[in-house]
Design a protein around this motif. Structure first.
Motif, PDB file in Angstrom:
ATOM      1  N   VAL A 151     -25.782 -16.964  32.295  1.00  0.00           N
ATOM      2  CA  VAL A 151     -24.311 -16.507  32.114  1.00  0.00           C
ATOM      3  C   VAL A 151     -23.939 -15.258  32.275  1.00  0.00           C
ATOM      4  O   VAL A 151     -23.193 -14.693  33.084  1.00  0.00           O
ATOM      5  N   VAL A 152     -24.376 -14.344  31.269  1.00  0.00           N
ATOM      6  CA  VAL A 152     -24.192 -12.919  31.157  1.00  0.00           C
ATOM      7  C   VAL A 152     -24.652 -12.149  32.211  1.00  0.00           C
ATOM      8  O   VAL A 152     -23.791 -11.469  32.801  1.00  0.00           O
ATOM      9  N   ILE A 153     -25.809 -12.365  32.734  1.00  0.00           N
ATOM     10  CA  ILE A 153     -26.360 -11.815  33.910  1.00  0.00           C
ATOM     11  C   ILE A 153     -25.562 -11.924  35.277  1.00  0.00           C
ATOM     12  O   ILE A 153     -25.266 -11.323  36.104  1.00  0.00           O
ATOM     13  N   GLY A 154     -25.296 -13.548  35.481  1.00  0.00           N
ATOM     14  CA  GLY A 154     -24.558 -13.960  36.496  1.00  0.00           C
ATOM     15  C   GLY A 154     -23.219 -13.198  36.717  1.00  0.00           C
ATOM     16  O   GLY A 154     -22.590 -12.743  37.625  1.00  0.00           O
ATOM     17  N   LEU A 155     -22.331 -13.296  35.568  1.00  0.00           N
ATOM     18  CA  LEU A 155     -20.971 -12.536  35.306  1.00  0.00           C
ATOM     19  C   LEU A 155     -21.405 -11.311  35.644  1.00  0.00           C
ATOM     20  O   LEU A 155     -20.465 -10.632  36.257  1.00  0.00           O
ATOM     21  N   ASN A 156     -22.356 -10.312  35.088  1.00  0.00           N
ATOM     22  CA  ASN A 156     -22.508  -9.008  35.248  1.00  0.00           C
ATOM     23  C   ASN A 156     -22.964  -8.794  36.821  1.00  0.00           C
ATOM     24  O   ASN A 156     -22.109  -7.822  37.540  1.00  0.00           O
ATOM     25  N   ALA A 158     -21.759 -10.582  39.198  1.00  0.00           N
ATOM     26  CA  ALA A 158     -20.500 -10.949  40.007  1.00  0.00           C
ATOM     27  C   ALA A 158     -19.589  -9.529  40.126  1.00  0.00           C
ATOM     28  O   ALA A 158     -18.493  -9.812  40.634  1.00  0.00           O
ATOM     29  N   GLY A 159     -19.892  -8.644  38.911  1.00  0.00           N
ATOM     30  CA  GLY A 159     -18.932  -7.627  38.962  1.00  0.00           C
ATOM     31  C   GLY A 159     -17.972  -7.696  37.530  1.00  0.00           C
ATOM     32  O   GLY A 159     -16.908  -6.823  37.614  1.00  0.00           O
ATOM     33  N   TYR A 160     -18.137  -8.511  36.920  1.00  0.00           N
ATOM     34  CA  TYR A 160     -17.208  -8.643  35.501  1.00  0.00           C
ATOM     35  C   TYR A 160     -17.804  -7.888  34.603  1.00  0.00           C
ATOM     36  O   TYR A 160     -19.252  -7.596  34.274  1.00  0.00           O
ATOM     37  N   ASP A 161     -17.005  -7.446  33.620  1.00  0.00           N
ATOM     38  CA  ASP A 161     -17.460  -6.653  32.347  1.00  0.00           C
ATOM     39  C   ASP A 161     -17.908  -7.613  31.362  1.00  0.00           C
ATOM     40  O   ASP A 161     -17.109  -8.459  31.016  1.00  0.00           O
ATOM     41  N   VAL A 162     -19.231  -7.576  30.924  1.00  0.00           N
ATOM     42  CA  VAL A 162     -19.522  -8.696  30.075  1.00  0.00           C
ATOM     43  C   VAL A 162     -19.866  -7.955  28.602  1.00  0.00           C
ATOM     44  O   VAL A 162     -20.374  -8.635  27.600  1.00  0.00           O
ATOM     45  N   GLY A 163     -19.548  -6.760  28.319  1.00  0.00           N
ATOM     46  CA  GLY A 163     -19.419  -6.326  27.103  1.00  0.00           C
ATOM     47  C   GLY A 163     -19.043  -7.055  26.080  1.00  0.00           C
ATOM     48  O   GLY A 163     -19.572  -7.259  24.810  1.00  0.00           O
ATOM     49  N   ALA A 164     -17.750  -7.414  26.176  1.00  0.00           N
ATOM     50  CA  ALA A 164     -16.899  -8.113  25.130  1.00  0.00           C
ATOM     51  C   ALA A 164     -17.580  -9.474  24.790  1.00  0.00           C
ATOM     52  O   ALA A 164     -17.744  -9.907  23.764  1.00  0.00           O
ATOM     53  N   LEU A 165     -18.132 -10.092  25.720  1.00  0.00           N
ATOM     54  CA  LEU A 165     -18.949 -11.431  25.882  1.00  0.00           C
ATOM     55  C   LEU A 165     -20.225 -11.255  25.110  1.00  0.00           C
ATOM     56  O   LEU A 165     -20.511 -12.022  24.098  1.00  0.00           O
ATOM     57  N   ILE A 166     -20.924 -10.176  25.304  1.00  0.00           N
ATOM     58  CA  ILE A 166     -22.354 -10.132  24.423  1.00  0.00           C
ATOM     59  C   ILE A 166     -21.745  -9.598  22.998  1.00  0.00           C
ATOM     60  O   ILE A 166     -22.596 -10.072  22.056  1.00  0.00           O
ATOM     61  N   ALA A 167     -20.702  -8.860  22.776  1.00  0.00           N
ATOM     62  CA  ALA A 167     -20.268  -8.473  21.304  1.00  0.00           C
ATOM     63  C   ALA A 167     -19.898  -9.737  20.654  1.00  0.00           C
ATOM     64  O   ALA A 167     -20.402 -10.001  19.428  1.00  0.00           O
TER      65      ALA A 167
END
Length: 189
Positions: A151-156, A158-167
């Motif tokens: 999910v994290v890599i897929g969203l990344n 796709a061009g979304y910022d996943v920094g907040a999701l990882i935090a």
């Protein structure tokens, strides 16, 4: 007939719409042919070999590969058309997200099959049940971790910022670790 094919609907001629549809249909038919080849030729050939590893690999990669072929058709078909920038970005992001999931699906299937094929028989030969439970927990934890990573890599991709999701996942993991501290201590105690 030529006038009919050159009529424009939503910024594309009927001929362009038809070619796009043919690309999608061709990918579906090609995927069906590949699936048939896997099932009727390659699997039969790998069953005759001395090792079971090749059959295991072929059996677990066929569905993700067929899905990737269909996804490629659904990506190349609409890319043939003149689409608005917003719709084209949406389709590209969706494709990148979907292809990431197919790759991770392939990884999960292969590793889980290898665990079941090679580690499960070793664990079943032991006397106690602890290693059976640990293997089950490891398998489930591996799958959950891989799908979260997907999910994290897929969203990344796709061009979304996943920094907040990882935090957020890091804070959630810390909370889970603190909550499970006593259970883990009892398990190893």
């Amino acid at each position: 007939m030529n006038d009919f094919l050159n009529k424009t609907f939503y910024g594309n001629t009927i001929q362009e719409w038809g070619i796009s549809l043919l690309i999608i249909l061709f990918s579906i038919v090609f995927a069906k042919v590949i699936y048939w080849i896997f099932g009727n030729i390659i699997k039969k050939f790998t069953k005759k070999t001395k090792t079971n590893l090749d059959y295991l690999i072929v059996d677990n990669i066929e569905e993700p590969i067929v899905t990737a072929i269909v996804l490629a058709g659904f990506w190349f078909g609409p890319n043939y058309l003149n689409l608005t920038e917003g719709l084209e970005n949406f389709l590209n992001k969706t494709f990148y997200f979907a292809i990431t999931f197919v790759v991770f699906w392939l990884i999960v299937r292969l590793v889980d099959a290898l665990i079941v094929q090679y580690l499960s028989p070793i664990v079943k030969k032991t006397r106690g049940d602890l290693d059976d439970h640990i293997l089950y927990i490891v398998r489930k934890s591996f799958k959950v971790a891989i799908w979260i990573l997907a999910v994290v890599i897929g969203l990344n991709n796709a061009g979304y910022d996943v920094g907040a999701l990882i935090a957020g996942l890091g804070i959630g993991g810390l909370a889970f670790a603190l909550a499970a501290k006593d259970s883990v201590a009892n398990l190893f105690g």
